[in-house]
Design a protein around this motif. Structure first.
Motif, PDB file in Angstrom:
ATOM      1  N   TYR A  33       0.875  -1.126   0.061  1.00  0.00           N
ATOM      2  CA  TYR A  33      -0.009  -0.023  -0.009  1.00  0.00           C
ATOM      3  C   TYR A  33       0.876   1.236   0.128  1.00  0.00           C
ATOM      4  CZ  TYR A  33       1.155   1.256   4.945  1.00  0.00           C
ATOM      5  OH  TYR A  33       1.563   1.289   6.256  1.00  0.00           O
ATOM      6  N   VAL A  36      -1.523   7.911   1.606  1.00  0.00           N
ATOM      7  CA  VAL A  36      -1.853   9.278   0.763  1.00  0.00           C
ATOM      8  C   VAL A  36      -1.991  10.214   2.062  1.00  0.00           C
ATOM      9  CG1 VAL A  36      -3.439  10.296  -0.695  1.00  0.00           C
ATOM     10  CG2 VAL A  36      -2.652   8.019  -0.980  1.00  0.00           C
ATOM     11  N   THR A  65      -5.874   7.410   4.416  1.00  0.00           N
ATOM     12  CA  THR A  65      -6.311   7.042   2.941  1.00  0.00           C
ATOM     13  C   THR A  65      -4.895   6.458   2.380  1.00  0.00           C
ATOM     14  OG1 THR A  65      -7.926   8.800   2.773  1.00  0.00           O
ATOM     15  CG2 THR A  65      -6.986   8.052   0.752  1.00  0.00           C
ATOM     16  N   MET A  67      -3.378   4.024  -1.260  1.00  0.00           N
ATOM     17  CA  MET A  67      -3.360   3.366  -2.634  1.00  0.00           C
ATOM     18  C   MET A  67      -3.211   1.826  -2.552  1.00  0.00           C
ATOM     19  SD  MET A  67      -4.301   5.963  -4.538  1.00  0.00           S
ATOM     20  CE  MET A  67      -4.202   5.156  -6.115  1.00  0.00           C
ATOM     21  N   SER A  80      -7.698   3.519  -4.729  1.00  0.00           N
ATOM     22  CA  SER A  80      -7.627   4.140  -3.420  1.00  0.00           C
ATOM     23  C   SER A  80      -8.924   3.645  -2.443  1.00  0.00           C
ATOM     24  CB  SER A  80      -7.938   5.703  -3.547  1.00  0.00           C
ATOM     25  OG  SER A  80      -8.957   6.042  -4.205  1.00  0.00           O
ATOM     26  N   CYS A  82      -9.605   3.609   2.144  1.00  0.00           N
ATOM     27  CA  CYS A  82      -9.324   4.048   3.528  1.00  0.00           C
ATOM     28  C   CYS A  82      -9.675   2.985   4.414  1.00  0.00           C
ATOM     29  CB  CYS A  82     -10.045   5.569   3.793  1.00  0.00           C
ATOM     30  SG  CYS A  82     -11.781   5.319   4.326  1.00  0.00           S
ATOM     31  N   SER A 111     -12.642   7.804   1.070  1.00  0.00           N
ATOM     32  CA  SER A 111     -11.610   8.512   1.174  1.00  0.00           C
ATOM     33  C   SER A 111     -11.971   9.952   0.973  1.00  0.00           C
ATOM     34  CB  SER A 111     -10.591   8.172   0.380  1.00  0.00           C
ATOM     35  OG  SER A 111     -10.885   8.408  -0.976  1.00  0.00           O
ATOM     36  N   ASP A 132     -12.804   2.767  -2.408  1.00  0.00           N
ATOM     37  CA  ASP A 132     -13.495   3.806  -3.038  1.00  0.00           C
ATOM     38  C   ASP A 132     -14.344   3.396  -4.568  1.00  0.00           C
ATOM     39  OD1 ASP A 132     -12.742   5.819  -1.435  1.00  0.00           O
ATOM     40  OD2 ASP A 132     -10.915   6.459  -2.762  1.00  0.00           O
ATOM     41  N   LEU A 138      -9.242   8.767  -5.767  1.00  0.00           N
ATOM     42  CA  LEU A 138      -8.008   8.987  -6.259  1.00  0.00           C
ATOM     43  C   LEU A 138      -7.707   8.529  -7.835  1.00  0.00           C
ATOM     44  CD1 LEU A 138      -5.711   9.124  -3.366  1.00  0.00           C
ATOM     45  CD2 LEU A 138      -7.323  10.845  -4.154  1.00  0.00           C
ATOM     46  N   THR A 139      -8.656   7.816  -8.369  1.00  0.00           N
ATOM     47  CA  THR A 139      -8.748   7.061  -9.776  1.00  0.00           C
ATOM     48  C   THR A 139      -9.775   7.587 -10.671  1.00  0.00           C
ATOM     49  OG1 THR A 139      -9.912   5.188  -8.914  1.00  0.00           O
ATOM     50  CG2 THR A 139      -7.584   5.004  -8.794  1.00  0.00           C
ATOM     51  N   CYS A 159      -8.792  -4.225  -1.035  1.00  0.00           N
ATOM     52  CA  CYS A 159      -8.540  -2.953  -0.075  1.00  0.00           C
ATOM     53  C   CYS A 159      -8.571  -3.543   1.259  1.00  0.00           C
ATOM     54  CB  CYS A 159      -9.583  -2.079  -0.344  1.00  0.00           C
ATOM     55  SG  CYS A 159      -9.899  -0.663   0.653  1.00  0.00           S
TER      56      CYS A 159
END
Length: 394
Positions: A33, A36, A65, A67, A80, A82, A111, A132, A138-139, A159
């Motif tokens: 991971y 972030v 958060t 990746m 992404s 969390c 996130s 997410d 974030l993607t 995740c």
């Protein structure tokens, strides 16, 4: 002196022989991971954002958060998500894995905003994990496989595995027999069923996830059943007309079809609805309004006559493509599952739950509960019962 040198040489030689013959213990695998950000959230703010009501929940939670790696087709991707835990916590016995509802705006995800399940950090002093989903958070520049529940379930599991490493690296230990509760409503209900199926079918996942129970609300578990409820009523005013657009975007973004223009009416194609969807800037309420204003709210206003011909080749091919999303077949649950669906649901047909029930008759670990409200009202009730611990009894 020579005797000392000979003794040391022999000792070193003996030591090297013992070292070579000793078993080499493998390093403990580490889930990848990339951190972030980390922020602190007041549960009162979470509750107010979700319900619109100020509720005294003074627990502060940490949201980390990150990746993590997952797969899209045969390609490794970084997505992404969390993980949250109560501020000051150093030990936990429980994880709540939430799979969120359909989101079309990039920041409607764990996130970037508050999710109902985060409140479990307060009510049960538990850990929270949320993906997410690909194409959100974030993607946002990646394709969004909106209703591809099997794919999203795999990403949710990945995740979860990365979150375990994040917890460990932040000094949060888990009981050796920690429990995981897996839940979600609408699309999240379907993804939750996908998570349950993956865990049941993989002994290593079963050992790693410690799944105790899954709660699945209002989900399109048999997606073609949901689609047929729309197609078979083309003159009916759709409660959520964007569903069909998102379904077709799912086929495209899952690399199952390339040309989708022949699936929509000319009027729909000449609007900029798909451009709005692909921008990830608008929520479903705005998209539904745009479709009603520019095309009309009936399915026949949006889908081409060729697709609506249920005896034609195009519809048969369309139906066959959806077999890739069916979660009702190919397994038999052994870990408790609870379904909650409204008979009056105008967005996701009640028959989706019935499809699962018909294929798993008599299974003692599966519970089916009915409601009578709208899709959204039933969703609120679903979360009230989750957060209120109404369904916690095994």
């Amino acid at each position: 002196m020579k005797r000392i040198i000979l003794f040391l040489s022999a000792s070193l030689l003996l030591a090297s022989c013992v070292k070579d013959n000793d078993p080499v213990l493998p390093e403990e695998p580490r889930e990848w991971y990339l951190p972030v950000s980390t922020d602190t959230i007041l549960c009162t703010d979470v509750a107010e954002a979700i319900t619109g009501i100020s509720i005294g929940m003074n627990t502060r939670i940490v949201r980390a958060t990150f990746m993590y790696h997952s797969m899209f087709d045969t390609t490794q991707v970084s997505l992404s998500g969390c993980v949250c835990w109560p501020l000051g916590s150093r030990y936990n016995e429980e994880i709540w894995l939430e799979n969120h509802f359909t989101a079309t705006r990039w920041d409607q995800c764990p996130s970037q905003s508050y999710m109902p399940g985060m409140i479990m950090c307060h009510t049960r002093q538990a850990v929270y994990v949320g993906s997410d989903y690909m194409g959100l958070g974030l993607t946002r520049n990646m394709p969004a496989p909106y209703f591809n529940s099997p794919l999203l379930a795999r990403q949710s599991i990945d995740c979860f595995k990365a979150a375990l490493q994040v917890l460990k690296d932040n000094g949060i230990s888990l009981a050796s027999d920690y429990r995981t509760y897996n839940f979600g409503y609408s699309l999240g209900g379907s993804v939750s069923l996908g998570v349950a199926k993956l865990v049941e079918q993989d002994p290593e996942l079963k050992k790693a996830v410690h799944l105790k129970k899954s709660f699945c609300g209002g989900g399109p578990y048999d997606q073609m059943v949901m689609i047929e409820s729309y197609v078979n009523n083309p003159k009916h005013v759709a409660e959520m007309p964007v569903v069909m657009a998102l379904d077709i975007e799912t086929l495209k973004n899952s690399n199952l079809v390339s040309n989708i223009g022949n699936l929509f009416t000319d009027r729909f194609n000449s609007s900029d609805i798909l451009e709005m969807v692909e921008s990830r800037l608008y929520d479903t309420a705005i998209l539904n309004s745009a479709i009603r204003n520019r095309c009309g709210a009936r399915i026949s206003d949006c889908l081409s006559p060729e697709l609506l011909d249920t005896t034609g080749t195009l519809f048969r091919e369309f139906r066959d493509l959806h077999k890739a999303f069916d979660l009702t077949e190919g397994w038999e649950p052994t870990i408790p599952l609870l379904f909650f669906h409204s008979k009056a649901d105008g967005v996701v047909s009640y028959d989706c739950m019935e499809s699962f029930r018909n294929r798993h008759k008599g299974n003692p670990v599966v519970t089916y509960l009915d409601a009578n409200g709208s899709h959204n009202d039933t969703g609120e009730l679903f979360y009230e019962k989750i957060i209120g611990e109404v369904w916690m009894e095994d």
